[in-house]
Enzyme design. Structure first.
Site, PDB file in Angstrom:
ATOM      1  N   ARG A  37      26.356 -16.132   5.178  1.00  8.03           N
ATOM      2  CA  ARG A  37      27.508 -16.853   4.620  1.00  8.03           C
ATOM      3  C   ARG A  37      27.042 -17.685   3.442  1.00  8.03           C
ATOM      4  NH1 ARG A  37      27.179 -22.202   5.904  1.00  8.03           N
ATOM      5  NH2 ARG A  37      25.901 -22.805   7.723  1.00  8.03           N
ATOM      6  N   HIS A  77       0.850  -1.188   0.000  1.00  9.59           N
ATOM      7  CA  HIS A  77       0.000   0.000   0.000  1.00  9.59           C
ATOM      8  C   HIS A  77       0.886   1.238   0.000  1.00  9.59           C
ATOM      9  CE1 HIS A  77      -3.495  -2.519   0.892  1.00  9.59           C
ATOM     10  NE2 HIS A  77      -2.702  -3.165   1.723  1.00  9.59           N
TER      11      HIS A  77
END
Length: 208
Positions: A182, A114
C-alpha cells in the site's frame, strides 16, 4: 578491459583475479579492525567507518558485527544513516544509501550475482550490478536486497522481505518476492503501530 575494470562494468569477470584479491584483503583487514573497536570509543569507530567507506555522511553509524566483501569501500552512505547489528554488504560494486535511512538487524544488500548456466558458473564467473536505496527509507529486520534493485525515497520494506525488483517511493512493501502492499498515507500520520495514536505535538514541526 582488465578484470578489475569489469568489476564495476556489469560484465562477467573473474573475482579471484590477483589484482582484485590483493586489495580486497587489505579492506577485509580494515573491516576486522572496525569490528574489534570497543563501543566505548564511538569517535574512533566513526573515524574508522569514514576511512573505510567510499562516502560516509555526518551522523551515520553501523553497529558491529558488520560484514562486507570489500569492507565498505564501494558503499556510499548519506547523512544520518543507521544500520543495526549483522549488516552484510556484498559490495563488489557500488551500494548507495540515502540520508536518514534506517537498516534493521540482519539485513543483506547484495550487488554480486553468478550465471545461471552451470558451465559459466563452474568457471567462477561473477557479475555486479549497483543497488540504490533512497532517502528516509526503513528496511526491517532480515530484509534481503538483490543486485540491481532501486528503492525509492520514504519507502518501508517489511521484515523478512526479499527485494528482487525496484520499489517506488512512498510505499510499504512486503513479502518474498517483495511487492507493494500500500502507499504511505494519512493513517500513518495518525497511528504509528496498530491502534496506537501519534501525539499531535509530534507532528507540529517537520524535520527538514
Amino acid at each position: 578491459m582488465t578484470e578489475k575494470e569489469k568489476q564495476h562494468s556489469g560484465d562477467l569477470y573473474f573475482p579471484g583475479d590477483p589484482q582484485i584479491e590483493e586489495v580486497q584483503r587489505v579492506y577485509l583487514d580494515d573491516l576486522r579492525a572496525y569490528n574489534e573497536i570497543p563501543h566505548t570509543q564511538p569517535e574512533r569507530r566513526w573515524a574508522k567507518l569514514h576511512e573505510m567507506f567510499a562516502e560516509f555522511g555526518e551522523g551515520s553509524y553501523v553497529e558491529s558485527p558488520f560484514y562486507s566483501n570489500f569492507g565498505g569501500r564501494n558503499v556510499h552512505f548519506g547523512k544520518w544513516v543507521y544500520a543495526n547489528f549483522n549488516l552484510t554488504l556484498v559490495d563488489d560494486t557500488h551500494i548507495y544509501v540515502g540520508d536518514d535511512t534506517m537498516i534493521g538487524p540482519n539485513v543483506t544488500i547484495a550487488t554480486a550475482g553468478h550465471p545461471i548456466d552451470p558451465t559459466l558458473r563452474r568457471k567462477g564467473l561473477q557479475y555486479n550490478i549497483p543497488v540504490h536505496i533512497g532517502k528516509n527509507c526503513w528496511l526491517g529486520a532480515g530484509v534481503i536486497v538483490l543486485p540491481g534493485v532501486t528503492i525509492g525515497d520514504n519507502t518501508v520494506v517489511g521484515a523478512g522481505s526479499i527485494v528482487t525488483k525496484d520499489l517506488p517511493s512512498g510505499v510499504v512493501a512486503v513479502g518474498n518476492p517483495c511487492r507493494v502492499l500500500r502507499p504511505v498515507g494519512e493513517r500513518d500520520r495518525a497511528y504509528y503501530f496498530r491502534d496506537r495514536q501519534v501525539e499531535p505535538a509530534l507532528l507540529e514541526e517537520e524535520i527538514s
